[in-house]
Design an enzyme around this catalytic site. Structure first.
Site, short mmCIF file in Angstrom:
data_model
loop_
_atom_site.label_atom_id
_atom_site.label_comp_id
_atom_site.label_asym_id
_atom_site.label_seq_id
_atom_site.Cartn_x
_atom_site.Cartn_y
_atom_site.Cartn_z
N TYR A 103 0.83 -1.21 0.00
CA TYR A 103 0.00 0.00 0.00
C TYR A 103 0.86 1.26 0.00
O TYR A 103 0.88 2.02 -0.96
CB TYR A 103 -0.91 0.02 1.23
CG TYR A 103 -2.18 -0.78 1.13
CD1 TYR A 103 -2.36 -1.77 0.18
CD2 TYR A 103 -3.22 -0.56 2.03
CE1 TYR A 103 -3.53 -2.50 0.11
CE2 TYR A 103 -4.40 -1.29 1.97
CZ TYR A 103 -4.55 -2.26 1.01
OH TYR A 103 -5.72 -2.98 0.96
N GLU A 143 -8.27 -5.78 8.93
CA GLU A 143 -7.05 -5.64 9.73
C GLU A 143 -7.38 -5.26 11.17
O GLU A 143 -6.66 -5.62 12.10
CB GLU A 143 -6.13 -4.61 9.10
CG GLU A 143 -4.81 -4.41 9.83
CD GLU A 143 -3.92 -3.38 9.17
OE1 GLU A 143 -2.71 -3.39 9.43
OE2 GLU A 143 -4.44 -2.56 8.39
#
Length: 388
Positions: free
Chosen positions: A128, A244
């Site tokens: 990311y 997450e």
């Protein structure tokens, strides 16, 4: 006995019976800032867990999991932490990518990628953040272009946790030329063991290298390795971030409690607790930890509905700030002795490592500043931050 209590008893008994022999020395090994510890041994332990059916417990049974309820998953993570079992090496695959593929992947993608995650045969990392797109993730510049039956990826990722141990990376890349911000992004599954991929470990304050830079220079992945539609990567990526911040945070708090209780015992032993200011900070740390737990329990309603709600952003700010302040409190309890390493090879002790590594807690997985913006703009409906 309820099913949750039975499940808790089962995993507690299994851990007691199996964290023995060759695995006995793994208790307490690994974790943030210590991921280098006994990696091969922890990998063997996790493969042993897989063989016994104790990986991916929250996944549906048809995808190799146990179909555990939210309450059972909480029990699993809490008992795992209470047993002081070693830090997991497959967290990113099991907790982030796996649920994303269950929700968004094609049948072919699930059949190819989920079984090796369950068996801990393939490890994953998250592509990311970039040098100009860390907290501002929508500023991603890594690009991917379609070339026949492949995507060709070019760009740089940074702060890529455990990339040096991973075989695959899920990459957020810009696939539509001229697109900006959240539009035109795609979510690609990219193998790392190939020409065109270079991984450079980044040395941290702790002296270890958990994070990495990853350079893609014409790296390739099959055209079928795109999760969701081209250009729909932002929605998929945000779902991954929601997973997450799921139930595993309850186990994290068990570790936080152990750290706090050990610090309180140290303060009593060395006399630091006689200082009323230190006592006040210890008390505030205890009440803060209770707040974190209650917020996490509240968040489970959102997890049960499919993804955490705004409580996830609130919780991230709370626990990250709390843990950073615990490191600062540890240095106050240690006093001047906390600034020195007593003897060769002059390695950091656990408190020094906690103090240094916890500086990153308020930055990774969404910085405090960004979490506050999310809460202000998306939850409270306040005007958006002025952008250049």
């Amino acid at each position: 006995m309820s099913s949750v209590e039975e499940f808790r008893t089962e995993i507690r008994g299994w851990l007691a019976a199996n964290l023995t022999g060759a695995f006995a020395g793994l208790r307490g090994r690994g974790g943030p800032g210590r991921e280098h510890e006994a990696f091969a041994e922890r990998l063997a332990w996790e493969r042993h867990m897989a063989a016994e059916g104790w990986t991916c417990v929250g996944w549906p049974e048809e995808h190799g999991g146990r179909g555990a309820t939210i309450e059972q998953q909480v029990a699993f993570h809490e008992e795992y932490a209470l047993a002081d079992a070693p830090a997991r090496v497959n967290h990113i695959g099991e907790q982030l990518l796996g649920p994303t593929l269950v929700a968004f992947g094609t049948p072919e993608q699930r059949a190819r990628f989920l079984p090796p995650i369950v068996a801990v045969e393939e490890l994953w990392c998250q592509g990311y953040s970039e040098p100009d797109a860390g907290s501002d993730l929508a500023n991603v510049r890594t690009r991917a272009v379609r070339d026949g039956e492949h995507w060709v990826v070019t760009g740089q990722k940074i702060w890529t946790s455990l990339a040096h141990d991973a075989q695959w990376c899920f990459v957020l890349a810009r696939t539509e030329a001229g697109s900006t911000r959240h539009a035109g992004l795609s979510y690609l599954l990219v193998p790392l063991d190939q020409p065109g991929v270079e991984i450079r470990p980044i040395q941290q304050l702790t002296g270890t290298s958990e994070f990495n830079e990853v350079f893609f220079d014409g790296a390739r992945t099959d055209a079928a390795n795109i999760v969701g539609e081209p250009g729909d990567g932002w929605r998929v990526a945000m779902a991954t971030l929601g997973f997450e911040r799921g139930v595993s945070t309850l186990g994290q708090q068990v570790g936080f409690r152990r750290e706090l209780e050990t610090l309180i015992a140290l303060a009593r032993q060395n006399g630091a607790a006689d200082d009323p200011l230190i006592r006040d900070r210890l008390a505030r740390a205890w009440t803060g930890l209770e707040t974190i737990r209650f917020n996490a329990l509240r968040m489970l309603d959102g997890v049960a509905a499919g993804a955490p709600g705004p409580e996830a952003s609130i919780g991230k700010i709370f626990w990250a700030t709390w843990h950073r302040e615990l490191g600062e409190l540890a240095m106050a309890v240690l006093g001047a002795g906390g600034m020195t390493a007593p003897e060769a090879p002059y390695e950091l002790d656990d408190w020094q490592r906690l103090f240094l590594f916890s500086r990153s807690d308020t930055i990774y997985a969404g910085s405090n500043e960004i979490q506050r913006n999310i809460i202000a703009e998306r939850v409270l409906g306040l005007p958006k931050e002025i952008r250049p």
